[in-house]
Design a protein around this motif. Structure first.
Motif, PDB file in Angstrom:
ATOM      1  N   CYS A 121      71.249  75.617  10.187  1.00 42.20           N
ATOM      2  CA  CYS A 121      70.770  74.395  10.822  1.00 42.20           C
ATOM      3  C   CYS A 121      70.630  73.275   9.784  1.00 42.20           C
ATOM      4  O   CYS A 121      70.633  73.510   8.580  1.00 42.20           O
ATOM      5  CB  CYS A 121      69.452  74.639  11.523  1.00 42.20           C
ATOM      6  N   SER A 122      70.484  72.056  10.269  1.00 42.75           N
ATOM      7  CA  SER A 122      70.382  70.902   9.372  1.00 42.75           C
ATOM      8  C   SER A 122      68.936  70.553   9.032  1.00 42.75           C
ATOM      9  O   SER A 122      68.697  69.671   8.212  1.00 42.75           O
ATOM     10  CB  SER A 122      71.058  69.688  10.004  1.00 42.75           C
TER      11      SER A 122
ATOM     12  N   ARG B 200      71.226  78.302  21.955  1.00 47.71           N
ATOM     13  CA  ARG B 200      70.241  77.789  22.903  1.00 47.71           C
ATOM     14  C   ARG B 200      69.752  78.895  23.847  1.00 47.71           C
ATOM     15  O   ARG B 200      68.555  79.009  24.128  1.00 47.71           O
ATOM     16  CB  ARG B 200      70.860  76.650  23.703  1.00 47.71           C
TER      17      ARG B 200
ATOM     18  N   ASN C 230      80.032  71.192  16.162  1.00 44.29           N
ATOM     19  CA  ASN C 230      79.801  72.612  16.390  1.00 44.29           C
ATOM     20  C   ASN C 230      80.665  73.093  17.549  1.00 44.29           C
ATOM     21  O   ASN C 230      81.157  72.283  18.348  1.00 44.29           O
ATOM     22  CB  ASN C 230      78.315  72.855  16.684  1.00 44.29           C
TER      23      ASN C 230
ATOM     24  N   GLU D 206      65.603  77.549  10.215  1.00 40.90           N
ATOM     25  CA  GLU D 206      64.628  76.741  10.931  1.00 40.90           C
ATOM     26  C   GLU D 206      63.823  77.718  11.774  1.00 40.90           C
ATOM     27  O   GLU D 206      64.386  78.400  12.634  1.00 40.90           O
ATOM     28  CB  GLU D 206      65.319  75.701  11.816  1.00 40.90           C
TER      29      GLU D 206
ATOM     30  N   VAL E 286      76.688  76.693  20.325  1.00 42.84           N
ATOM     31  CA  VAL E 286      75.644  75.920  21.004  1.00 42.84           C
ATOM     32  C   VAL E 286      75.060  76.729  22.158  1.00 42.84           C
ATOM     33  O   VAL E 286      73.833  76.834  22.319  1.00 42.84           O
ATOM     34  CB  VAL E 286      76.197  74.579  21.499  1.00 42.84           C
TER      35      VAL E 286
ATOM     36  N   ASN F 201      72.967  78.070  14.454  1.00 43.70           N
ATOM     37  CA  ASN F 201      72.838  76.656  14.814  1.00 43.70           C
ATOM     38  C   ASN F 201      73.254  76.368  16.254  1.00 43.70           C
ATOM     39  O   ASN F 201      74.400  76.548  16.641  1.00 43.70           O
ATOM     40  CB  ASN F 201      73.698  75.829  13.854  1.00 43.70           C
ATOM     41  N   HIS F 202      72.299  75.879  17.040  1.00 40.65           N
ATOM     42  CA  HIS F 202      72.529  75.591  18.453  1.00 40.65           C
ATOM     43  C   HIS F 202      72.705  74.103  18.720  1.00 40.65           C
ATOM     44  O   HIS F 202      72.808  73.698  19.881  1.00 40.65           O
ATOM     45  CB  HIS F 202      71.330  76.089  19.272  1.00 40.65           C
ATOM     46  N   ARG F 203      72.747  73.307  17.660  1.00 39.44           N
ATOM     47  CA  ARG F 203      72.846  71.864  17.842  1.00 39.44           C
ATOM     48  C   ARG F 203      74.308  71.418  17.871  1.00 39.44           C
ATOM     49  O   ARG F 203      75.217  72.178  17.554  1.00 39.44           O
ATOM     50  CB  ARG F 203      72.052  71.151  16.761  1.00 39.44           C
ATOM     51  N   ASP F 204      74.535  70.163  18.260  1.00 37.74           N
ATOM     52  CA  ASP F 204      75.896  69.683  18.487  1.00 37.74           C
ATOM     53  C   ASP F 204      76.750  69.643  17.231  1.00 37.74           C
ATOM     54  O   ASP F 204      77.978  69.742  17.313  1.00 37.74           O
ATOM     55  CB  ASP F 204      75.865  68.282  19.107  1.00 37.74           C
ATOM     56  N   THR F 205      76.115  69.451  16.064  1.00 40.10           N
ATOM     57  CA  THR F 205      76.889  69.310  14.821  1.00 40.10           C
ATOM     58  C   THR F 205      76.347  70.221  13.734  1.00 40.10           C
ATOM     59  O   THR F 205      75.230  70.739  13.821  1.00 40.10           O
ATOM     60  CB  THR F 205      76.845  67.857  14.302  1.00 40.10           C
ATOM     61  N   TRP F 206      77.142  70.369  12.696  1.00 37.87           N
ATOM     62  CA  TRP F 206      76.701  71.000  11.450  1.00 37.87           C
ATOM     63  C   TRP F 206      76.286  69.856  10.529  1.00 37.87           C
ATOM     64  O   TRP F 206      77.119  69.187   9.927  1.00 37.87           O
ATOM     65  CB  TRP F 206      77.832  71.811  10.810  1.00 37.87           C
TER      66      TRP F 206
END
Length: 247
Positions: free
Chosen positions: A180-181, A143, A134, A243, A139, A123-128
């Motif tokens: 990822c979400s 990314r 995160n 994802e 991140v 997961n490269h996004r700001d949150t879980w």
């Protein structure tokens, strides 16, 4: 009024031979992804691991000088449980990994070395899931891995890699993001679940510092709970979700 239905997850592609998993720390892959990796290696596919750090800042009670080698040993043992023998460390500093060209170059070099069709990251996004923040390392590495999949195939980006004998590799067909979400695809976790439990248990020093719960109880509950909830969107079968980005 008809209730909206939750989209079902699609099976992951299986027409590939080599995968490269790129994450920030020891244990990142074991928290929910290794059941899929066990199934893939069982099917004769090759999977290699690349870790940006050795996780040396991950145990508060252990000095980084001692922690790094310990966590490296645990990661190699963990990978072996699910059929992975190639484990590399890029030696970025744990906790302060920076997104940028240096990280992209290191990951692009790894992709050129291993020449995978499938690249896996975290997961490269700001949150879980919009619930928990995160870490900067996740991140940055996630990314950079998405970007490096393209960098690896472009001879004009990081030309110094070719000078080192690492020819461009434009054969990455997908990048799969775990944890990822907004997952789109999944792998049946049932065949690999027991090895996934044993694989995460190899990170015993980390787990014992993380929780007072019995390590096996903690690990089994975490992995089966995650796989079970994911399976609600995969025909009721426990699953590992990704994802999937097509290239």
């Amino acid at each position: 009024m008809t209730e909206p239905t939750t989209p079902q997850l699609q099976p992951m592609p299986d027409d590939w031979r080599r995968a490269l998993a790129v994450v920030a720390h020891p244990d990142d892959l074991e928290y929910g992804c290794s059941a899929a990796i066990a199934a893939w290696t069982d099917a004769g596919r090759e999977v290699a691991y690349v870790l940006a750090t050795r996780g040396e800042a991950g145990i508060d009670t252990l000095d980084p000088v001692r922690c790094g080698p310990l966590r490296e040993r645990e990661q190699r043992a963990s990978a072996a449980v699910v059929g992975v023998s190639e484990v590399e460390f890029l030696d970025h500093r744990d906790g302060v990994v920076e997104y940028g060209t240096a990280l992209r170059r290191d990951i692009a070099a790894a992709i050129r070395r291993h020449r995978p069709e499938l690249v896996i990251t975290l997961n490269h996004r700001d949150t879980w899931g919009g619930v928990a923040w995160n870490t900067p390392d996740h991140v940055a590495v996630g990314r950079a891995t998405l970007d490096a999949a393209g960098d690896a195939g472009n001879r004009w980006i990081f030309p110094e890699l070719a000078e080192r004998g690492l020819k461009p590799w434009n054969g990455v067909r997908w990048v799969a993001v775990a944890g990822c979400s907004a997952p789109t695809h999944a792998v049946d976790a049932t065949p690999g679940m027991e090895r996934a439990v044993r694989s995460l248990l190899e990170h015993r020093a980390y787990i014992e510092a993380l929780t007072d719960e019995d390590p096996e109880t903690y690990v089994r509950n975490f992995l089966t709970g995650y796989a079970g909830s994911t399976g609600e969107r995969f025909g009721g079968r426990p699953a590992v979700a990704f994802e999937l980005f097509t290239r």
